[in-house]
Design a protein around this motif. Sequence first.
Motif, short mmCIF file in Angstrom:
data_model
loop_
_atom_site.label_atom_id
_atom_site.label_comp_id
_atom_site.label_asym_id
_atom_site.label_seq_id
_atom_site.Cartn_x
_atom_site.Cartn_y
_atom_site.Cartn_z
N THR A 106 0.84 -1.19 0.00
CA THR A 106 0.00 0.00 0.00
C THR A 106 0.87 1.24 0.00
OG1 THR A 106 -1.65 -1.22 1.28
CG2 THR A 106 -1.90 1.16 1.18
N ALA A 107 0.48 2.22 -0.81
CA ALA A 107 1.25 3.44 -0.91
C ALA A 107 1.36 4.13 0.46
CB ALA A 107 0.63 4.40 -1.92
N ARG A 108 2.50 4.77 0.69
CA ARG A 108 2.70 5.41 1.99
C ARG A 108 1.71 6.54 2.22
NH1 ARG A 108 8.46 7.75 3.95
NH2 ARG A 108 8.04 9.25 2.32
N THR A 109 1.33 7.24 1.14
CA THR A 109 0.36 8.32 1.31
C THR A 109 -0.98 7.79 1.78
OG1 THR A 109 -0.15 8.13 -1.06
CG2 THR A 109 1.47 9.79 -0.40
N VAL A 110 -1.36 6.60 1.31
CA VAL A 110 -2.61 6.00 1.75
C VAL A 110 -2.51 5.57 3.21
CG1 VAL A 110 -4.29 4.17 1.30
CG2 VAL A 110 -3.11 5.27 -0.60
N LYS A 111 -1.38 5.00 3.60
CA LYS A 111 -1.19 4.64 5.01
C LYS A 111 -1.28 5.86 5.91
CE LYS A 111 1.76 0.61 4.08
NZ LYS A 111 3.08 -0.01 4.32
N GLN A 112 -0.67 6.95 5.47
CA GLN A 112 -0.73 8.17 6.26
C GLN A 112 -2.16 8.69 6.38
OE1 GLN A 112 2.04 10.78 4.29
NE2 GLN A 112 3.85 9.79 5.18
N LEU A 113 -2.93 8.58 5.29
CA LEU A 113 -4.32 9.01 5.35
C LEU A 113 -5.14 8.13 6.28
CD1 LEU A 113 -6.59 10.83 4.37
CD2 LEU A 113 -6.87 9.32 2.38
N ILE A 114 -4.90 6.81 6.26
CA ILE A 114 -5.61 5.91 7.17
C ILE A 114 -5.31 6.26 8.62
CG2 ILE A 114 -5.73 3.50 7.95
CD1 ILE A 114 -5.33 2.67 5.04
N LEU A 115 -4.04 6.50 8.93
CA LEU A 115 -3.68 6.87 10.30
C LEU A 115 -4.23 8.23 10.67
CD1 LEU A 115 0.03 5.62 10.38
CD2 LEU A 115 -2.02 4.46 11.21
N ARG A 116 -4.33 9.12 9.69
CA ARG A 116 -4.93 10.43 9.96
C ARG A 116 -6.41 10.31 10.29
NH1 ARG A 116 -5.85 15.07 5.31
NH2 ARG A 116 -7.27 16.39 6.52
N LEU A 117 -7.12 9.50 9.52
CA LEU A 117 -8.54 9.31 9.80
C LEU A 117 -8.75 8.67 11.18
CD1 LEU A 117 -9.82 8.01 6.33
CD2 LEU A 117 -9.90 10.33 7.24
N ALA A 118 -7.89 7.70 11.52
CA ALA A 118 -8.02 7.06 12.82
C ALA A 118 -7.69 8.03 13.95
CB ALA A 118 -7.11 5.84 12.89
N LYS A 119 -6.74 8.92 13.73
CA LYS A 119 -6.34 9.88 14.77
C LYS A 119 -7.40 10.95 14.97
CE LYS A 119 -2.65 13.12 16.01
NZ LYS A 119 -1.34 13.71 15.58
N GLU A 120 -7.98 11.43 13.88
CA GLU A 120 -8.96 12.52 13.98
C GLU A 120 -10.36 12.02 14.34
OE1 GLU A 120 -8.74 14.48 10.25
OE2 GLU A 120 -6.80 15.45 10.68
N ASN A 121 -10.58 10.71 14.27
CA ASN A 121 -11.90 10.15 14.57
C ASN A 121 -11.69 8.93 15.47
OD1 ASN A 121 -13.62 11.73 12.35
ND2 ASN A 121 -11.76 10.96 11.38
N SER A 122 -11.73 9.17 16.76
CA SER A 122 -11.36 8.12 17.71
C SER A 122 -12.36 6.97 17.75
CB SER A 122 -11.24 8.73 19.12
OG SER A 122 -12.47 9.35 19.50
N THR A 123 -13.59 7.18 17.29
CA THR A 123 -14.60 6.12 17.35
C THR A 123 -14.71 5.32 16.06
OG1 THR A 123 -16.35 7.67 16.67
CG2 THR A 123 -15.93 7.42 19.04
N TRP A 124 -13.92 5.64 15.05
CA TRP A 124 -14.01 4.94 13.77
C TRP A 124 -13.20 3.66 13.83
CZ3 TRP A 124 -13.68 8.83 9.08
CH2 TRP A 124 -14.78 9.69 9.14
N GLY A 125 -13.82 2.57 13.41
CA GLY A 125 -13.11 1.30 13.28
C GLY A 125 -12.56 1.14 11.87
#
Length: 362
Positions: A106-125
């Motif tokens: 997986t592209a690093r930019t996509v991994k960073q976006l996934i971690l960003r979504l998880a960080k900014e939305n604590s209740t998202w699985g």
Amino acid sequence: MPLSIVTALVRNLITVPAAVLRTRVAKDAEVLALRHENAVLRRQIARVRYGPADRVWHAVLSRLVPRERWRQVFAVTPATLLAWHRKIIARKWTFPQLRRPGRPSTARTVKQLILRLAKENSTWGHRRIQGELARLGYPIAPSTVWEILHAAGIDPAPQRSGPTWRQFLTAQAHGILAADFLHLDCAVTLKRLYALVFIEHGTRRVHLAGVTAHPTAQWTVQQARNLATALDRHMDSLGFLLRDRDSKYTIAFDAVFEADDVEILLNPPRAPRANAICERAVGTLRREVLDRVLIYNEAHAVKVLTEYIQHYNGHRPHQSRQQLPPDSNEPPAPATVTDLQAHRIRRQPVLGALINEYHRAA
């Protein structure tokens, strides 16, 4: 070769001329002292851990010491020295530019976006994040999202089980409207409020009928009339109303829907899973809003729930609708890979950044 290894080798090589220029007696005495110190350290340390530079240095010196003396000179076995030497040779003839076999990572930019979504939305699985990525134009497997979150030390939310009455609800989903009450407490007065919500099984569209501190039977009937008026164009497509056996649902309440040929279905006693889709929507309201906001009064509760339901119906992706929101009538977009380096992802906060919506910037 890394700079740290080169530095360590140069530092060790500088000591060689000094050792050569010493007298034979001095060198023999120093060797005996070092051997004794080595024997003492071996008795005290169970296992010696060497860095990359230490391994290279020992591997080079092993070529100058007779093999029968390795066990007395070095603190490792001869097999270990040979293994270190083989690794040095293998590293020399390794070609890192050749791509490893298997599917591309997986592209690093996509991994960073996934971690960003998880960080900014604590209740998202991981499935919620996967749905948001699909909306942004990058379809990715839920298992891949799970692995990325797990590798980053973020606990992915567990997969929730589906509803009971599966065959019936699946066959009749587009004609079922479900109703349920949820309660919330005011932050200052600790006054309990009740909200009446409806959800359409086919589209997963949620409707807020009203919020009150005294949910009487007359108030419930009036909210049913208001909803029937708001859904005037959609009432013909509804065939069933699913509700529990609460005493606030009276004959007059059922008559409002029966007038539009909607059949009333009652849940079995003490069986909330019979109304699983509505119960899950209520649980989503609690996890994403009510458990994270302090409610002051009825007007504030109506404002907060109304704003969140607009987000829920207009943006939030749903697995049962192929990651489309309830209000979307567009067919699912084909699977296309988006270059996230060429598209900026814009964040739109909802409820004061309690929830975030993501869109591709124009």
